[in-house]
Write an enzyme that holds these catalytic residues in place. Sequence first.
Site, mmCIF file in Angstrom:
data_model
loop_
_atom_site.group_PDB
_atom_site.id
_atom_site.type_symbol
_atom_site.label_atom_id
_atom_site.label_comp_id
_atom_site.label_asym_id
_atom_site.label_seq_id
_atom_site.Cartn_x
_atom_site.Cartn_y
_atom_site.Cartn_z
ATOM 1 N N GLU A 44 0.827 -1.215 0.000
ATOM 2 C CA GLU A 44 0.000 0.000 0.000
ATOM 3 C C GLU A 44 0.862 1.266 0.000
ATOM 4 O O GLU A 44 0.706 2.147 0.855
ATOM 5 C CB GLU A 44 -0.970 0.000 1.180
ATOM 6 C CG GLU A 44 -2.006 -1.114 1.073
ATOM 7 C CD GLU A 44 -3.164 -0.975 2.047
ATOM 8 O OE1 GLU A 44 -3.039 -0.260 3.049
ATOM 9 O OE2 GLU A 44 -4.214 -1.609 1.794
ATOM 10 N N GLU A 50 -5.573 -8.129 -1.346
ATOM 11 C CA GLU A 50 -6.333 -8.082 -0.091
ATOM 12 C C GLU A 50 -7.781 -7.764 -0.385
ATOM 13 O O GLU A 50 -8.078 -6.839 -1.147
ATOM 14 C CB GLU A 50 -5.806 -6.976 0.841
ATOM 15 C CG GLU A 50 -4.450 -7.228 1.424
ATOM 16 C CD GLU A 50 -3.976 -6.086 2.322
ATOM 17 O OE1 GLU A 50 -4.818 -5.377 2.897
ATOM 18 O OE2 GLU A 50 -2.749 -5.916 2.416
HETATM 19 P P1 P53 Z 1 -7.464 -3.355 9.242
HETATM 20 C C1 P53 Z 1 -6.558 0.792 6.780
HETATM 21 C C2 P53 Z 1 -5.650 1.094 7.774
HETATM 22 C C3 P53 Z 1 -4.387 0.547 7.738
HETATM 23 C C4 P53 Z 1 -4.028 -0.303 6.692
HETATM 24 O O1 P53 Z 1 -7.199 -3.187 7.684
HETATM 25 C C5 P53 Z 1 -4.942 -0.604 5.722
HETATM 26 C C6 P53 Z 1 -6.196 -0.063 5.743
HETATM 27 C C7 P53 Z 1 -7.180 -0.358 4.659
HETATM 28 O O2 P53 Z 1 -6.736 0.011 3.395
HETATM 29 O O3 P53 Z 1 -4.614 -1.395 4.685
HETATM 30 C C8 P53 Z 1 -4.633 -2.798 4.649
HETATM 31 O O4 P53 Z 1 -6.487 -4.348 9.739
HETATM 32 C C9 P53 Z 1 -3.301 -3.329 5.083
HETATM 33 C C10 P53 Z 1 -3.373 -4.462 6.052
HETATM 34 C C11 P53 Z 1 -4.578 -4.304 6.949
HETATM 35 C C12 P53 Z 1 -5.820 -4.346 6.092
HETATM 36 O O5 P53 Z 1 -5.801 -3.261 5.194
HETATM 37 O O6 P53 Z 1 -7.272 -2.003 9.812
HETATM 38 O O7 P53 Z 1 -2.471 -3.664 3.994
HETATM 39 O O8 P53 Z 1 -2.153 -4.503 6.736
HETATM 40 O O9 P53 Z 1 -4.646 -5.224 7.971
HETATM 41 C C13 P53 Z 1 -7.133 -4.292 6.850
HETATM 42 O O10 P53 Z 1 -8.867 -3.850 9.355
#
Ligand code: P53
Length: 469
Positions: free
Chosen positions: A177, A368
């Site tokens: 990301e 993801e």
């Molecule tokens: P969680 C939000 C915040 C931080 C990372 O998110 C994020 C996002 C959503 O885009 O990106 C990805 O765990 C990330 C993962 C993360 C997943 O979203 O806050 O690549 O590391 O766990 C889901 O529910």
Amino acid sequence: MKTFAKNFLWGGALAANQCEGAYLEDGKGLEICDLLETGKDRFIKLDPALELHEGHVYPSHEAIDFYHHYKEDIAMFGEMGMKCLRTSIAWSRIFPNGDDAEPNEKGLSYYEDMFRELHRWGIEPVITISHFETPLALVKKYGGWDNRKLVGFFERYCKVLFERYKDQVKYWMTFNEINNTLKLPYLAAGMVVADDANAPQRQYQAAHNMFVANALAVKACHEMIPGAKIGCMLSLSTAYPNTCRPEDVMETYQLRQRSLFFSDVMLRGRYPSYIDRKWEELGVQVQMEPGDFELIAQNTNDYLAFSYYMTSTHIAGMKIRSNTGGHVGADNPYLEKSKWGWPIDPVGLRFVCNELYDRYQKPMFIAENGLGTADTIDSDGRIRDTARMEYLKKHIEALQQAVADGCDIFGYTWWGPIDIVSAGTGEMEKRYGFIYVDKDNQGNGTLQRRKKDSFEYYKKVIASNGQDL
Ligand code: P53
């Protein structure tokens, strides 16, 4: 009508910092994530001195202890029939301080064993080189990715990985990301950025340095591992204009450019023209070195990997709190929300796949997608996670539509096939898994694994190559 290729990579996605734990074991150094506590305000609570404090709970330190449970967990992934597992290598297991003279052999052999275990089950490793995992020592000593010095450390780290794992790993991606450099610079670009007028300067400088590092990684990967593919990875949940008011439409388009800027550079190999005006308005002047443009032009990524969770809704003038995931914006009356407030939008996945394939015509990998929600264990011991199965079904249907539309998509990895720590909040109880892990937000629990109903469901989806939904 086109459908999923025979060798379509169905799987799950993890990140070292969210699953491994063992945060100091076998010579591992601290990484930035090791300082984050639990809670919605975890980034605000961060100690500016970047120190750990006794008595505080840091969820990454133990996580689900995948470091010691990986054989058991991979056996369950194998039982599900997964074709691939996307996970990351913790940079600080290999170079504990980032700038060490020699790599840490114990870290290297840990991943070698893990990849061997995956292959034993016929599971292809898909490896993220840095999933928010900049070694803390680099952050302290050099300030983070806006310091050009990190490029050299990253290149060396990549070369060590390619040399060691060239026979085991054929699919790579560089920075998780990377566009979150604008929203979550601490995670995505390993730096603490004050919320002030100078922030964009540091963020875009970090972005440029990471583009150079990405290009060097692509170059080394192609030279060192014939036939390997190395992608870039972005968060590409999207935003819709709230109304047909032209201002809403225009500003939402610009919001999207903030993200696509990153893939534009890494996939097309040149800076897009729209960025000049943006930088002028923000007073950003990015330092570049001679040869950077050629390097970036000659070493574009082989594929686009991205996360997709939801869509948000934008009104012109609304404060842009984020570029992608996490930007919930105005209410969308057509969509239901998850327990954590993320609008659920499978059609949006088809829309985004088409948008991105039209723009780049490069292979795509859904790195993801998933539903984070609370789970309850019924008195008979079963976990009836129907909302998760419904989310999966609808998103695979949408993916099937995107493939039929002609999008070249070669894999799909569900986020968190086993419950792990949330990146956004540090909670354990925001669960994504098909496998339940007994652990709560305070860090209590036996770590025992238990299949949810969705386990059998995903197994069926994979066995039928996405046909039996
Ligand atoms: P969680 C939000 C915040 C931080 C990372 O998110 C994020 C996002 C959503 O885009 O990106 C990805 O765990 C990330 C993962 C993360 C997943 O979203 O806050 O690549 O590391 O766990 C889901 O529910």
